[in-house]
Design an enzyme around this catalytic site. Structure first.
Site, PDB file in Angstrom:
ATOM      1  N   GLU A  31       0.870  -1.171   0.000  1.00  0.00           N
ATOM      2  CA  GLU A  31       0.000   0.000   0.000  1.00  0.00           C
ATOM      3  C   GLU A  31       0.906   1.220   0.000  1.00  0.00           C
ATOM      4  O   GLU A  31       1.728   1.382   0.894  1.00  0.00           O
ATOM      5  CB  GLU A  31      -0.874   0.070   1.252  1.00  0.00           C
ATOM      6  CG  GLU A  31      -1.914  -0.985   1.413  1.00  0.00           C
ATOM      7  CD  GLU A  31      -2.712  -0.748   2.696  1.00  0.00           C
ATOM      8  OE1 GLU A  31      -2.671   0.381   3.228  1.00  0.00           O
ATOM      9  OE2 GLU A  31      -3.339  -1.687   3.164  1.00  0.00           O
ATOM     10  N   ASP A  82      -5.412   9.322   9.777  1.00  0.00           N
ATOM     11  CA  ASP A  82      -4.076   8.767  10.005  1.00  0.00           C
ATOM     12  C   ASP A  82      -3.597   9.065  11.416  1.00  0.00           C
ATOM     13  O   ASP A  82      -3.916  10.112  11.996  1.00  0.00           O
ATOM     14  CB  ASP A  82      -3.078   9.358   9.004  1.00  0.00           C
ATOM     15  CG  ASP A  82      -3.370   8.947   7.577  1.00  0.00           C
ATOM     16  OD1 ASP A  82      -3.865   7.820   7.395  1.00  0.00           O
ATOM     17  OD2 ASP A  82      -3.119   9.743   6.665  1.00  0.00           O
TER      18      ASP A  82
END
Length: 261
Positions: A49, A60
Site C-alpha cells: 500500500e 491517520d
C-alpha cells in the site's frame, strides 16, 4: 504482475495468509520511499500500500501524519505517486495499491487518475473516506481499467452496509480494527474477529485487518481468522529510524507471523 486477489488467495493456500505493508510515497524522499517499498517485498511483504500524502489526513495516526507532512514539505505531487508505482513494479512482482483520500482523485480527475495508475502498473486504490454509495465514478473507472477497489468496513457498520461494501470491493475488504492497545487487547481482538466473521457472512472472499498491528505475533493472531494482516505505522517508524534497511528487517520479522504454526 499478479492481482491482489490472486496473491492473497495464494498466500492463504501456501501460508497462514497475506502480509500487506503500508508506506507513504515521498518519505523521507521519493527515492528513499521507493527503496523502502522494494525492501518490504524482498523481505516477505506480499502486497504494498502506497499512501498519497494529503494536507488533511484526518484518519491517520501521528506517525503517518508526520511522515506525510514531511513529504508534502518536500514538494510531493500526485505524479510522484505514479512514478513510485512504476519504479516499484519494474523491480518487483508484488501488487501495488495506492491508498488515498478521495478529494485528490476528484481534483486530479477520476478517469485521468485511473488511467495513469493503470499505466504505471498499479493494482488499484484503497479509499478510506469513500463509501460505495458515493463511488459511482470510481466504480465505472475501475470497470473500464480493471483496477481493484478496496473499501473499508468498521465494527459499527450495519449488516446492510457490509453487504454493499463487499459487493463493491475488489481485491479485498479492509477491516478497520485496533490491535495491540494496552489493557484492552481481548476486547479489541474480539471486535476484529466479529467484524471479519460478519464480512465473511456478507460474502467477502478476502478480509484483511488493519490499524495498529506491529508484531509477528499480532500478524499470526489476525491470520487465524482473516485472509490478510495490514501493517502501517510500525513500518513507517522503521523507515524514519533506519531507512529501507530497517524497514526490511522489520518486514522479515513480521513475515514470520504468516508461517503456519
Amino acid at each position: 504482475m499478479r492481482t491482489v486477489g490472486e496473491v492473497i488467495a495464494r498466500r492463504n493456500r501456501e501460508a497462514a495468509g497475506a502480509l500487506i505493508g503500508y508506506l507513504p510515497v515521498g518519505f523521507p524522499t521519493l527515492d528513499e520511499s521507493v527503496e523502502a517499498a522494494v525492501a518490504l517485498v524482498e523481505n516477505g511483504v506480499d502486497v504494498l500500500e502506497l499512501g498519497l500524502p494529503y494536507s488533511d489526513p484526518v484518519m491517520d495516526g501521528p506517525v503517518i501524519q508526520a511522515a506525510t507532512q514531511q513529504a508534502l514539505q518536500n514538494g510531493f505531487r500526485i505524479a510522484d505517486g505514479f512514478e513510485a508505482v512504476r519504479r516499484i513494479t519494474e523491480r518487483t512482482d508484488a501488487p501495488v495499491l495506492i491508498m488515498t483520500y478521495w478529494n485528490p482523485v476528484v481534483q486530479y480527475g477520476v478517469d485521468r487518475f485511473a488511467d495513469e495508475l493503470a499505466a504505471a502498473g498499479g493494482a488499484g486504490l484503497i479509499t478510506p473516506d469513500l463509501i460505495p454509495d458515493e463511488g459511482a465514478d470510481w466504480l465505472a473507472a475501475t470497470e473500464r481499467t480493471g483496477l481493484d477497489r478496496v473499501f473499508l468496513a468498521a465494527p459499527t457498520s450495519t449488516d446492510a452496509r457490509l453487504v454493499k461494501t463487499v459487493e463493491a470491493s475488489r481485491g479485498f475488504v479492509y477491516a478497520v480494527s485496533t490491535m495491540g492497545i494496552t489493557g484492552a487487547r481481548s476486547d479489541v481482538d474480539r471486535a476484529a474477529r466479529t467484524l471479519v466473521s460478519r464480512l465473511h457472512d456478507a460474502g467477502a472472499e478476502a478480509a484483511c485487518v488493519g490499524v495498529g498491528i506491529s508484531t509477528a505475533a499480532q500478524v499470526a493472531e489476525v491470520l487465524e481468522y482473516a485472509e490478510g494482516a495490514i501493517v502501517g505505522s510500525a513500518l513507517v517508524a522503521a523507515v524514519a529510524e533506519g531507512g529501507a534497511e530497517a524497514a526490511g528487517r522489520l518486514a522479515a520479522e513480521l513475515a514470520r507471523g504468516t508461517r503456519p504454526q
